[in-house]
Design a protein around this motif. Structure first.
Motif, PDB file in Angstrom:
ATOM      1  N   PHE A 181       0.803  -1.206   0.000  1.00  0.00           N
ATOM      2  CA  PHE A 181       0.000   0.000   0.000  1.00  0.00           C
ATOM      3  C   PHE A 181       0.846   1.272   0.000  1.00  0.00           C
ATOM      4  CE2 PHE A 181      -2.657  -3.249   2.043  1.00  0.00           C
ATOM      5  CZ  PHE A 181      -3.687  -3.257   1.129  1.00  0.00           C
ATOM      6  N   SER A 182       2.138   1.149   0.147  1.00  0.00           N
ATOM      7  CA  SER A 182       2.984   2.337   0.180  1.00  0.00           C
ATOM      8  C   SER A 182       4.111   2.242  -0.837  1.00  0.00           C
ATOM      9  CB  SER A 182       3.547   2.534   1.588  1.00  0.00           C
ATOM     10  OG  SER A 182       4.331   1.426   1.958  1.00  0.00           O
ATOM     11  N   SER A 183       3.801   1.696  -2.019  1.00  0.00           N
ATOM     12  CA  SER A 183       4.828   1.527  -3.039  1.00  0.00           C
ATOM     13  C   SER A 183       5.231   2.870  -3.654  1.00  0.00           C
ATOM     14  CB  SER A 183       4.348   0.560  -4.115  1.00  0.00           C
ATOM     15  OG  SER A 183       3.182   1.079  -4.733  1.00  0.00           O
ATOM     16  N   TYR A 184       4.466   3.898  -3.428  1.00  0.00           N
ATOM     17  CA  TYR A 184       4.832   5.225  -3.891  1.00  0.00           C
ATOM     18  C   TYR A 184       4.424   6.225  -2.818  1.00  0.00           C
ATOM     19  CZ  TYR A 184      -0.009   6.464  -4.827  1.00  0.00           C
ATOM     20  OH  TYR A 184      -1.335   6.754  -4.679  1.00  0.00           O
TER      21      TYR A 184
ATOM     22  N   SER B   1       7.560  10.573  -7.614  1.00  0.00           N
ATOM     23  CA  SER B   1       6.850   9.345  -7.263  1.00  0.00           C
ATOM     24  C   SER B   1       5.347   9.412  -7.515  1.00  0.00           C
ATOM     25  CB  SER B   1       7.113   8.966  -5.803  1.00  0.00           C
ATOM     26  OG  SER B   1       8.484   8.821  -5.559  1.00  0.00           O
ATOM     27  N   PRO B   2       4.947   9.807  -8.727  1.00  0.00           N
ATOM     28  CA  PRO B   2       3.512   9.783  -9.011  1.00  0.00           C
ATOM     29  C   PRO B   2       3.008   8.340  -9.024  1.00  0.00           C
ATOM     30  CG  PRO B   2       4.730  10.167 -11.017  1.00  0.00           C
ATOM     31  CD  PRO B   2       5.728  10.202  -9.896  1.00  0.00           C
TER      32      PRO B   2
ATOM     33  N   ASP C 299       5.569  12.494 -18.242  1.00  0.00           N
ATOM     34  CA  ASP C 299       7.004  12.398 -17.967  1.00  0.00           C
ATOM     35  C   ASP C 299       7.576  13.692 -17.357  1.00  0.00           C
ATOM     36  OD1 ASP C 299       6.909  14.035 -20.215  1.00  0.00           O
ATOM     37  OD2 ASP C 299       8.347  12.852 -21.382  1.00  0.00           O
ATOM     38  N   GLN C 300       6.735  14.676 -17.164  1.00  0.00           N
ATOM     39  CA  GLN C 300       7.156  15.952 -16.566  1.00  0.00           C
ATOM     40  C   GLN C 300       7.303  15.770 -15.050  1.00  0.00           C
ATOM     41  OE1 GLN C 300       7.553  18.449 -18.780  1.00  0.00           O
ATOM     42  NE2 GLN C 300       8.294  19.904 -17.289  1.00  0.00           N
ATOM     43  N   THR C 301       8.342  16.355 -14.467  1.00  0.00           N
ATOM     44  CA  THR C 301       8.558  16.237 -13.020  1.00  0.00           C
ATOM     45  C   THR C 301       8.594  17.586 -12.320  1.00  0.00           C
ATOM     46  OG1 THR C 301      10.947  16.194 -13.312  1.00  0.00           O
ATOM     47  CG2 THR C 301       9.806  14.051 -13.234  1.00  0.00           C
ATOM     48  N   GLY C 302       8.171  18.623 -13.019  1.00  0.00           N
ATOM     49  CA  GLY C 302       8.152  19.922 -12.374  1.00  0.00           C
ATOM     50  C   GLY C 302       7.856  21.044 -13.342  1.00  0.00           C
ATOM     51  N   MET C 303       7.828  22.238 -12.783  1.00  0.00           N
ATOM     52  CA  MET C 303       7.634  23.476 -13.539  1.00  0.00           C
ATOM     53  C   MET C 303       8.648  24.487 -13.038  1.00  0.00           C
ATOM     54  SD  MET C 303       5.081  23.452 -15.673  1.00  0.00           S
ATOM     55  CE  MET C 303       3.386  23.085 -15.951  1.00  0.00           C
ATOM     56  N   ALA C 304       9.275  25.178 -13.954  1.00  0.00           N
ATOM     57  CA  ALA C 304      10.223  26.226 -13.589  1.00  0.00           C
ATOM     58  C   ALA C 304       9.470  27.446 -13.068  1.00  0.00           C
ATOM     59  CB  ALA C 304      11.060  26.611 -14.807  1.00  0.00           C
TER      60      ALA C 304
END
Length: 183
Positions: free
Chosen positions: A17-20, A59-60, A93-98
């Protein structure tokens, strides 16, 4: 003895239940601390830089096909809150925003992402701007992991319509809340 076996089973199942652990961080926003002057609107009597904050997530959950971001003020004296920023169709595949990804026109967004008209009346980031002498408003910056690659919205979609469509496809979400009364 049955209680020990049950406890052992529950503890052994926890990794399933906590794989991510979907996580949101920002160099510009700290959870439960005020926004910076750079995230304050630069009109309506407010004197900030009106730059969207840098955001990064990790970790989505499995099955994430896209992301959406909102900045919402539930404390605005409107009866329905205030949408400051809405971004949909952010690639999986995005991991953020500048910082300043929310600039009007969307030139700083990742390919395929688009902004929805905020409650200031434009497509872009509209920073904090609480009424004069207001108690701190709890600005909620949320990144949603969605089970759909593309949210279809009309060009004139409201924040409420975008929010409704986002919430129909949420797998998980992470939130930073910034109580702010800066003008």
């Amino acid at each position: 003895m049955k209680q020990i076996k049950l406890l052992s089973f529950v503890l052994s199942a926890l990794p399933l239940f906590s794989s991510y652990a979907f996580d949101l961080k920002s160099a510009d926003v700290t959870d439960n601390q005020s926004l910076k002057k750079s995230q304050v609107f630069n009109q309506w009597g407010c004197t900030g830089d009106n730059k969207s904050p840098e955001l990064s997530w990790s970790s989505p959950p499995d099955g994430t096909k896209s992301f959406a971001i909102t900045m919402y003020d539930p404390d605005a004296p409107t009866g329905s809150g205030w949408w400051h920023w809405l971004v949909v169709n952010i690639p999986a595949d995005q991991t953020g925003m500048a910082e300043n990804a929310g600039e009007k026109g969307g030139k700083n967004l990742p390919k395929g992402a688009s902004m929805v008209t905020n409650d200031f009346g434009f497509k872009g980031f509209g920073g904090a701007c609480p009424p004069p002498n207001a108690k701190p408003h709890n600005y909620q910056i949320t990144v949603y992991a969605l089970d759909k690659e593309k949210i279809e919205l009309p060009d004139n979609a409201s924040g409420a319509l975008a929010g409704y469509n986002i919430l129909q496809h949420v797998i998980d979400k992470v939130v930073l809340t910034a109580p702010t009364n800066l003008r």
